[in-house]
Design a protein around this motif. Structure first.
Motif, short mmCIF file in Angstrom:
data_model
loop_
_atom_site.label_atom_id
_atom_site.label_comp_id
_atom_site.label_asym_id
_atom_site.label_seq_id
_atom_site.Cartn_x
_atom_site.Cartn_y
_atom_site.Cartn_z
N ALA A 120 0.15 2.36 7.41
CA ALA A 120 0.36 2.87 6.06
C ALA A 120 -0.89 3.55 5.53
O ALA A 120 -0.82 4.61 4.89
CB ALA A 120 0.77 1.73 5.13
N ALA A 121 -2.05 2.96 5.81
CA ALA A 121 -3.31 3.57 5.38
C ALA A 121 -3.52 4.91 6.06
O ALA A 121 -3.92 5.89 5.43
CB ALA A 121 -4.47 2.62 5.68
N GLY A 122 -3.26 4.97 7.37
CA GLY A 122 -3.43 6.21 8.09
C GLY A 122 -2.56 7.32 7.52
O GLY A 122 -3.00 8.47 7.39
N VAL A 123 -1.32 6.99 7.18
CA VAL A 123 -0.41 7.97 6.61
C VAL A 123 -0.89 8.41 5.23
O VAL A 123 -0.84 9.60 4.88
CB VAL A 123 1.02 7.41 6.53
CG1 VAL A 123 1.96 8.40 5.85
CG2 VAL A 123 1.53 7.07 7.93
N ALA A 124 -1.35 7.46 4.42
CA ALA A 124 -1.83 7.79 3.08
C ALA A 124 -3.04 8.71 3.16
O ALA A 124 -3.13 9.70 2.41
CB ALA A 124 -2.18 6.52 2.32
N LEU A 141 0.84 -1.20 0.00
CA LEU A 141 0.00 0.00 0.00
C LEU A 141 0.88 1.26 0.00
O LEU A 141 0.63 2.21 -0.75
CB LEU A 141 -0.92 -0.01 1.22
CG LEU A 141 -2.00 1.07 1.32
CD1 LEU A 141 -3.14 0.58 2.23
CD2 LEU A 141 -1.46 2.39 1.87
N LEU A 142 1.91 1.25 0.84
CA LEU A 142 2.80 2.39 0.93
C LEU A 142 3.48 2.66 -0.41
O LEU A 142 3.54 3.82 -0.86
CB LEU A 142 3.85 2.12 2.01
CG LEU A 142 4.99 3.14 2.15
CD1 LEU A 142 4.44 4.52 2.48
CD2 LEU A 142 5.99 2.67 3.21
N THR A 159 -13.35 5.00 9.04
CA THR A 159 -14.61 4.38 8.62
C THR A 159 -14.43 3.64 7.30
O THR A 159 -14.88 2.50 7.14
CB THR A 159 -15.72 5.43 8.47
OG1 THR A 159 -15.88 6.12 9.70
CG2 THR A 159 -17.04 4.78 8.09
N GLY A 160 -13.75 4.28 6.36
CA GLY A 160 -13.51 3.64 5.07
C GLY A 160 -12.70 2.38 5.20
O GLY A 160 -12.99 1.36 4.56
N ASP A 161 -11.67 2.41 6.05
CA ASP A 161 -10.82 1.24 6.19
C ASP A 161 -11.54 0.10 6.89
O ASP A 161 -11.33 -1.08 6.56
CB ASP A 161 -9.54 1.61 6.95
CG ASP A 161 -8.32 0.96 6.34
OD1 ASP A 161 -8.02 1.24 5.17
OD2 ASP A 161 -7.67 0.15 7.03
#
Length: 241
Positions: free
Chosen positions: A149-153, A117-118, A166-168
């Motif tokens: 990684a999702a939080g950073v993106a 993801l990153l 919520t999306g994740d």
């Protein structure tokens, strides 16, 4: 157009762009490998410990006691750390989340999907937070878990933290019922009923994740951990976890 109207149009455009990024990162076509995971469901199926009737309850329990206190909380903390430019806190959050993954299978799944993801987000989303986080991972100061990684993106794309988590969580639910389809624990119509019915639980988990502190990160799902351990040693597997 008046200045107020231009400002309103700009804010609306920002919100729409944030929504588009959120939809892109959580789509099953996004090649992070997240949708190749069963999130422990295949282990339950192999042990004959889940049925079509108990599937919704299992999903709710995993959200409340597993994903919510661990991954969802880490995503929120990582989002805030990245937005604030606190790279030490970001690395610490990643390390804490990785430590909550008790099985080798879960740790590998988290870091493989996270690093993928990153890598893709750096190219498709871009931004300093992703570059700084990539440097932490490259220096082995952060393991590169998917939720972090999702939080950073999301932070790099200015997606609001509540929308991001919520999306994740919805992506987790969608991936879970997708695995149930392949394991013949549900059908396409019933899968949509399960997804909609779990919405109140998702809202509950989001609310809890938004106020949980770093010291409280970590789920308590001993049966799921046992199922994951069994799954790791299974002779045949459809999913990586």
């Amino acid at each position: 157009m008046s200045a107020a109207s231009e400002g309103s149009a700009g804010a609306s455009g920002d919100r729409l762009d944030a929504l588009l990024v959120c939809l892109q990162l959580t789509d099953s076509a996004f090649p992070s490998g997240f949708y190749t995971l069963s999130h422990g469901l295949e282990g339950y199926a192999q042990a004959k410990a889940v049925t079509p009737d108990t599937l919704p309850e299992l999903l709710a329990d995993l959200l409340r006691h597993g994903v919510g206190p661990s991954d969802a909380t880490a995503l929120v903390l990582a989002h805030r750390a990245a937005a604030a430019g606190d790279w030490e806190l970001l690395a610490e959050t990643d390390q804490r989340l990785h430590a909550t993954k008790l099985n080798r299978e879960l740790r590998l799944a988290a870091t493989r999907t996270g690093r993928q993801l990153l890598d893709i987000a750096r190219e498709s989303v871009g931004g300093e937070p992703l570059e700084r986080y990539a440097a932490l991972v490259a220096d082995k100061r952060a393991p590169g878990c998917q939720a972090v990684a999702a939080g950073v993106a999301y932070a790099s794309a200015a997606v609001p933290v509540e929308q991001a988590v919520t999306g994740d969580l919805f992506a987790f639910c969608s991936s879970f019922v997708g695995a149930a389809l392949r394991l013949r624990l549900t059908d396409h119509r019933r899968a949509q009923v399960v997804l909609r019915a779990v919405a109140p639980v998702v809202r509950e988990v989001v609310s809890a994740a938004l106020v949980r502190e770093s010291a409280d990160m970590g789920g308590c799902v001993p049966v799921a951990d046992a199922m994951s351990g069994r799954h790791e040693r299974a002779d045949a597997r459809l999913f990586a976890s």
